[in-house]
Design an enzyme around this catalytic site. Structure first.
Site, mmCIF file in Angstrom:
data_model
loop_
_atom_site.group_PDB
_atom_site.id
_atom_site.type_symbol
_atom_site.label_atom_id
_atom_site.label_comp_id
_atom_site.label_asym_id
_atom_site.label_seq_id
_atom_site.Cartn_x
_atom_site.Cartn_y
_atom_site.Cartn_z
ATOM 1 N N GLY A 13 19.650 -29.460 43.372
ATOM 2 C CA GLY A 13 19.136 -30.476 42.442
ATOM 3 C C GLY A 13 20.091 -30.678 41.269
ATOM 4 O O GLY A 13 21.206 -30.135 41.245
ATOM 5 N N ASN A 35 15.186 -27.265 49.890
ATOM 6 C CA ASN A 35 14.718 -28.017 51.071
ATOM 7 C C ASN A 35 15.114 -29.494 50.995
ATOM 8 O O ASN A 35 14.730 -30.280 51.842
ATOM 9 C CB ASN A 35 13.196 -27.881 51.258
ATOM 10 C CG ASN A 35 12.415 -28.523 50.135
ATOM 11 O OD1 ASN A 35 12.994 -28.935 49.126
ATOM 12 N ND2 ASN A 35 11.098 -28.597 50.283
ATOM 13 N N ASN A 102 6.655 -16.498 46.142
ATOM 14 C CA ASN A 102 7.697 -16.037 47.072
ATOM 15 C C ASN A 102 8.962 -15.620 46.321
ATOM 16 O O ASN A 102 9.602 -14.630 46.671
ATOM 17 C CB ASN A 102 8.030 -17.140 48.091
ATOM 18 C CG ASN A 102 6.898 -17.317 49.095
ATOM 19 O OD1 ASN A 102 6.139 -16.390 49.374
ATOM 20 N ND2 ASN A 102 6.760 -18.523 49.638
ATOM 21 N N TYR A 148 1.992 -31.193 37.781
ATOM 22 C CA TYR A 148 3.238 -30.589 37.274
ATOM 23 C C TYR A 148 2.925 -29.600 36.154
ATOM 24 O O TYR A 148 3.289 -28.428 36.221
ATOM 25 C CB TYR A 148 4.156 -31.699 36.765
ATOM 26 C CG TYR A 148 5.513 -31.217 36.319
ATOM 27 C CD1 TYR A 148 6.405 -30.636 37.216
ATOM 28 C CD2 TYR A 148 5.919 -31.362 34.990
ATOM 29 C CE1 TYR A 148 7.663 -30.219 36.805
ATOM 30 C CE2 TYR A 148 7.185 -30.949 34.584
ATOM 31 C CZ TYR A 148 8.056 -30.371 35.494
ATOM 32 O OH TYR A 148 9.305 -29.963 35.081
HETATM 33 N N1 NAD Z 1 15.879 -31.795 33.884
HETATM 34 C C1 NAD Z 1 14.959 -31.588 32.976
HETATM 35 O O1 NAD Z 1 14.951 -32.253 31.940
HETATM 36 C C2 NAD Z 1 13.921 -30.505 33.138
HETATM 37 C C3 NAD Z 1 13.005 -30.311 32.082
HETATM 38 C C4 NAD Z 1 12.044 -29.323 32.211
HETATM 39 C C5 NAD Z 1 12.024 -28.499 33.322
HETATM 40 N N2 NAD Z 1 12.920 -28.696 34.325
HETATM 41 C C6 NAD Z 1 12.812 -27.824 35.502
HETATM 42 O O2 NAD Z 1 14.109 -27.453 35.971
HETATM 43 C C7 NAD Z 1 14.101 -27.379 37.399
HETATM 44 C C8 NAD Z 1 15.175 -28.280 37.980
HETATM 45 O O3 NAD Z 1 14.904 -29.638 37.617
HETATM 46 P P1 NAD Z 1 15.919 -30.819 37.909
HETATM 47 O O4 NAD Z 1 15.863 -31.720 36.761
HETATM 48 O O5 NAD Z 1 17.214 -30.244 38.322
HETATM 49 O O6 NAD Z 1 15.200 -31.545 39.143
HETATM 50 P P2 NAD Z 1 15.708 -31.857 40.636
HETATM 51 O O7 NAD Z 1 14.629 -32.597 41.331
HETATM 52 O O8 NAD Z 1 17.066 -32.462 40.586
HETATM 53 O O9 NAD Z 1 15.850 -30.401 41.259
HETATM 54 C C9 NAD Z 1 14.795 -29.685 41.839
HETATM 55 C C10 NAD Z 1 15.261 -29.134 43.174
HETATM 56 O O10 NAD Z 1 14.215 -28.348 43.766
HETATM 57 C C11 NAD Z 1 14.206 -28.620 45.154
HETATM 58 N N3 NAD Z 1 12.889 -28.266 45.683
HETATM 59 C C12 NAD Z 1 11.682 -28.807 45.349
HETATM 60 N N4 NAD Z 1 10.693 -28.226 46.065
HETATM 61 C C13 NAD Z 1 11.292 -27.286 46.854
HETATM 62 C C14 NAD Z 1 10.806 -26.360 47.806
HETATM 63 N N5 NAD Z 1 9.492 -26.270 48.090
HETATM 64 N N6 NAD Z 1 11.682 -25.543 48.439
HETATM 65 C C15 NAD Z 1 13.016 -25.614 48.160
HETATM 66 N N7 NAD Z 1 13.535 -26.473 47.267
HETATM 67 C C16 NAD Z 1 12.690 -27.305 46.616
HETATM 68 C C17 NAD Z 1 14.538 -30.102 45.252
HETATM 69 O O11 NAD Z 1 15.000 -30.504 46.533
HETATM 70 C C18 NAD Z 1 15.616 -30.233 44.174
HETATM 71 O O12 NAD Z 1 16.905 -30.009 44.700
HETATM 72 C C19 NAD Z 1 12.685 -27.754 37.837
HETATM 73 O O13 NAD Z 1 11.942 -26.569 38.037
HETATM 74 C C20 NAD Z 1 12.144 -28.534 36.661
HETATM 75 O O14 NAD Z 1 10.748 -28.453 36.593
HETATM 76 C C21 NAD Z 1 13.857 -29.692 34.264
#
Ligand code: NAD
Length: 315
Positions: A13, A35, A102, A148
């Site tokens: 991600g 995934n 997990n 969420y």
């Molecule tokens: N970017 C932000 O501003 C922000 C703010 C607060 C929290 N977060 C947290 O940081 C983390 C990353 O966020 P991001 O912005 O990079 O989002 P993103 O959607 O780019 O990345 C999330 C990744 O998790 C993977 N994923 C989701 N469900 C899955 C599963 N069941 N098994 C395996 N992989 C799975 C997705 O394919 C994706 O690659 C998240 O947990 C998000 O809640 C991000």
């Protein structure tokens, strides 16, 4: 010295892939687990020939088994943008609950340090500004963002239970809005939305009256804070974000200035339970981690706009 091994869930991600890059540059081995539900292979493609990097495509809500030694489990897998989690509410709740279970069990089995990627959304629509870690939040448990917000609140509680009951070495980072290269232009978050609209001649969409605020942190600052937290000895939640609070009209104007667009701004109704204010109190991160963000909004947005320009040109 033997390299330490880091498992990053959600590693394909936006944030996860920047973490992969950073940790490889800092001499770790990285196992990226994803995934690809919202992540992209393009984010990690440049690492495919790196012998210190391994990608495993699997759903962490189903299981998470890794052979051999693991030193850190960084749990970043989640649906993360309002568009994604509204579209996939059950997957969101599963990855926050079963996925976190997990990942914690893996850390427990391997005696690894665990990091939970939590969010400022645990504060909901806050009645305090800025938000301190001691604030318990104002969250609607059945509202349109509950899948969420509540999955992350549960994940924090589960992390503390593994820490207190089983002695797992854990930490929790509450991430505030972070932006930068590799965000998806269609993922619905305000920065990629406005930049894509500005660069493609579309009207720029502001929700509500545009007076609601967010505080935007550039990705390299966040990754620096995460790295410091990984190596600190602190188990209570820590806010990481940039306290420079801006309303959406101000953000739109900065993006207009950088892109030089004359596209007009259009207003649409505010989505349900959208927080009105968001600003981190980063006193704890300053004291415990010696961390402050360094990249100002204009500089970070300029880098992000340039990256979006290059990806739009390559389409
Ligand atoms: N970017 C932000 O501003 C922000 C703010 C607060 C929290 N977060 C947290 O940081 C983390 C990353 O966020 P991001 O912005 O990079 O989002 P993103 O959607 O780019 O990345 C999330 C990744 O998790 C993977 N994923 C989701 N469900 C899955 C599963 N069941 N098994 C395996 N992989 C799975 C997705 O394919 C994706 O690659 C998240 O947990 C998000 O809640 C991000």
């Amino acid at each position: 010295m033997e390299r330490q091994i880091v498992v990053i869930t959600g590693g394909a991600g936006f944030l996860g892939s920047h973490l992969c890059d950073f940790l490889l540059e800092h001499s770790y081995r990285v196992v990226c687990v994803d995934n690809l539900i919202t992540g992209r292979l393009a984010n990690i493609e440049h690492l495919s020939n790196n012998k210190l990097f391994k990608f495993i495509q699997t759903d962490v809500s189903e299981n998470l088994k890794i052979r051999g030694k693991v030193d850190f489990v960084l749990h970043f897998a989640s649906l993360a943008s309002p568009v994604d989690y509204a579209r996939l509410p059950i997957e969101t709740l599963k990855v926050g609950s079963l996925g976190t279970l997990n990942a914690l069990e893996l850390a427990h089995r391997k005696r690894a340090k665990f990091m939970m990627a939590s969010t400022s959304e645990v504060y909901g629509d806050p009645l305090q500004n800025p938000q301190k870690e001691e604030y318990w939040g104002n969250v609607n448990p059945v509202g349109p963002r509950s899948m969420y917000d509540e999955s992350k609140r549960f994940a924090e509680a589960l992390t503390m239970a593994f820490h207190r009951k089983l002695g797992v070495d854990t930490c929790i980072v509450r991430i505030f809005n972070t932006y930068g290269p590799r965000m998806k232009n269609e993922d619905g978050r305000v920065v990629p939305n406005l930049i894509t609209q500005a660069l493609t001649g579309q009207p720029m969409t502001i929700f509500g009256d545009g007076k609601q605020t967010r505080s935007f942190c550039y990705v390299s600052d966040l990754i620096d804070g995460i790295y410091r937290l990984m190596n600190a000895n602190y188990s209570d939640p820590i806010n990481l974000g940039n306290p420079n609070e801006k309303n959406m009209l101000e953000l739109g104007q900065v993006i207009k200035d950088i892109t030089g667009t004359s596209n007009k701004i259009i207003f649409q109704p505010l989505p349900g339970d959208d927080p009105k204010r968001r600003r981190p109190d980063i006193g704890r991160a300053q004291t415990i981690l010696g961390w402050v963000p360094k990249v100002d909004l204009k500089e970070g947005l300029t880098k992000t706009v340039n990256w979006f320009k290059s990806t739009l040109n390559n389409r």
